[in-house]
Design a protein around this motif. Structure first.
Motif, PDB file in Angstrom:
ATOM      1  N   ALA A 164      -0.866   2.547  -2.557  1.00  0.00           N
ATOM      2  CA  ALA A 164      -0.719   1.115  -2.272  1.00  0.00           C
ATOM      3  C   ALA A 164      -1.472   0.717  -1.006  1.00  0.00           C
ATOM      4  O   ALA A 164      -2.173  -0.307  -0.980  1.00  0.00           O
TER       5      ALA A 164
ATOM      6  N   THR B  55      -4.856  -1.491  -1.083  1.00  0.00           N
ATOM      7  CA  THR B  55      -4.856  -2.782  -0.387  1.00  0.00           C
ATOM      8  C   THR B  55      -6.010  -2.882   0.600  1.00  0.00           C
ATOM      9  O   THR B  55      -6.691  -3.917   0.695  1.00  0.00           O
TER      10      THR B  55
ATOM     11  N   MET C 154       7.141   0.896   0.160  1.00  0.00           N
ATOM     12  CA  MET C 154       6.182   0.550  -0.888  1.00  0.00           C
ATOM     13  C   MET C 154       6.493  -0.829  -1.485  1.00  0.00           C
ATOM     14  O   MET C 154       5.590  -1.615  -1.778  1.00  0.00           O
TER      15      MET C 154
ATOM     16  N   VAL D 131       3.777  -3.799  -1.588  1.00  0.00           N
ATOM     17  CA  VAL D 131       3.284  -4.359  -2.858  1.00  0.00           C
ATOM     18  C   VAL D 131       4.102  -5.563  -3.298  1.00  0.00           C
ATOM     19  O   VAL D 131       3.562  -6.564  -3.769  1.00  0.00           O
TER      20      VAL D 131
ATOM     21  N   CYS E 234      -5.119   5.925  -7.289  1.00  0.00           N
ATOM     22  CA  CYS E 234      -5.597   4.552  -7.102  1.00  0.00           C
ATOM     23  C   CYS E 234      -6.948   4.340  -7.782  1.00  0.00           C
ATOM     24  O   CYS E 234      -7.194   3.315  -8.416  1.00  0.00           O
TER      25      CYS E 234
ATOM     26  N   VAL F  91      -2.004  -0.451  -8.821  1.00  0.00           N
ATOM     27  CA  VAL F  91      -0.877   0.148  -8.100  1.00  0.00           C
ATOM     28  C   VAL F  91       0.260  -0.858  -8.076  1.00  0.00           C
ATOM     29  O   VAL F  91       0.076  -2.001  -7.652  1.00  0.00           O
TER      30      VAL F  91
ATOM     31  N   SER G 164       4.801  -1.304  -7.484  1.00  0.00           N
ATOM     32  CA  SER G 164       5.873  -0.759  -6.649  1.00  0.00           C
ATOM     33  C   SER G 164       6.539   0.455  -7.293  1.00  0.00           C
ATOM     34  O   SER G 164       7.328   1.145  -6.647  1.00  0.00           O
TER      35      SER G 164
END
Length: 333
Positions: free
Chosen positions: A75, A79, A131, A135, A226, A232, A234
């Motif tokens: 995550a 991001t 997480m 997310v 990823c 991705v 939660s």
């Protein structure tokens, strides 16, 4: 040759080959190079977390936070890349997160002497909560095409770059564990931590290092996750800890510690990754994946426990026989 045939990982490899052959008999269309290589390529994330889990099990402990560790790193890295950050900077941040998580787990288990299942279960909850904060109800999915395309690039035949690198890393780790003095510390600590301390092996430091390695490999698995999946959520990484433990057990690693190899863990990872893929060729729903994983895990653990009990009984009988023979000789004199 006898040594190879007696090795636990040899049994795992033969089981994998028999599994592929069985599916091929049921559905001959499975036995193609592309299908078989797909089983190996899809196992790359499982391979990394299984090898990492192997370190924790080698020293007689366990880490049930690897799935959340993987998901959190995926995550964060996703991001950062989505927001235009430098890829290598994002990778470095992800690996640092994994190392810190491993260090915290190692501190709690090895230094504070908290049962590994309890402490890493708590870590798992914290990481999963972080997480959700990272997310939320959304997804990390607007990743650069070039980043996602790496997962489909091949290096040797039909095998992807990621899987080839995972294999090379596994072989390197195996060489370090078996050919170096400090590498053998992990098995020694898992076999007898007290005895290891008496001969000068730093058991506490070794356990902490085992957890750091486990965390770093989980982080690398998160980065590859990823790239491969491209999305991705939660829930990413949820349940991967059971897959990792099952892969280690299938690979011949004893949950009591001190027995097994990372090569066995890598072979077990291929088996676990292949189950849902093979079910499709056997005309079963992939929804049976988790149930089959649970059955395999319980079966292998029970067999391992029975084998350890039998070995302990045989050793006890051997010692008793030796003492009886010695007493008989003294009586004769």
């Amino acid at each position: 040759m006898k040594k190879i045939l007696k090795a636990r990982e040899t049994t795992s490899f033969l089981f994998l080959a028999a599994l592929f052959l069985l599916v091929g008999i049921i559905n001959p269309s499975f036995l193609t190079l592309s299908n078989i290589s797909a089983c190996f390529n899809t196992s790359v994330v499982y391979t990394l977390i299984a090898v990492g889990m192997a370190f924790a099990i080698f020293v007689g402990e366990i880490d049930v936070s690897v799935g959340s560790n993987l998901g959190l790193v995926a995550a964060v890295v996703g991001t950062m890349i989505q927001n235009g950050s430098n890829w290598f900077a994002a990778f470095a941040v992800g690996i640092c997160i994994g190392a810190v998580v491993g260090l915290i787990n190692g501190w709690g288990v090895a230094v504070m002497k908290i049962p590994s299942l309890i402490f890493t279960l708590g870590t798992n909850g914290i990481l999963r909560g972080m997480m959700y904060l990272q997310v939320g109800a959304e997804q990390v999915n607007q990743l650069p095409k070039a980043f996602k395309d790496i997962s489909s690039m091949t290096l040797v035949g039909s095998f992807t770059i990621y899987y080839c690198c995972a294999v090379l890393l596994t072989l390197l780790i195996h060489a370090l564990l078996t050919r170096t003095r400090k590498g053998r510390y992990f098995i020694a600590v898992g076999d007898n931590a007290g005895g290891a301390e008496l001969v000068g092996i730093p058991a506490t430091r070794t356990k902490v290092l085992a957890y750091v390695i486990c965390g770093v490999l989980s982080a690398i698995g998160g980065i590859i996750f990823c790239s491969r999946i491209g999305i991705v959520t939660s829930l990413s990484g949820n349940g991967y800890e059971m897959k990792a433990v099952a892969a280690c057990v299938l690979g011949g690693i004893s949950l009591s510690g001190g027995v097994g190899s990372v090569i066995g863990a890598a072979i077990g990872a291929v088996i676990m990754a292949s189950i849902s893929y093979l079910l499709v060729f056997m005309n079963f729903s992939s929804n049976y994946d988790n149930a089959i994983t649970g059955v395999i895990l319980i079966t292998i653990v029970v067999i391992d426990a029975l084998m350890q009990h039998r070995a302990a009984v045989n050793n006890r009988h051997a010692r008793l026989s030796a003492r009886t023979a010695a007493s008989g000789k003294e009586g004769t004199k």
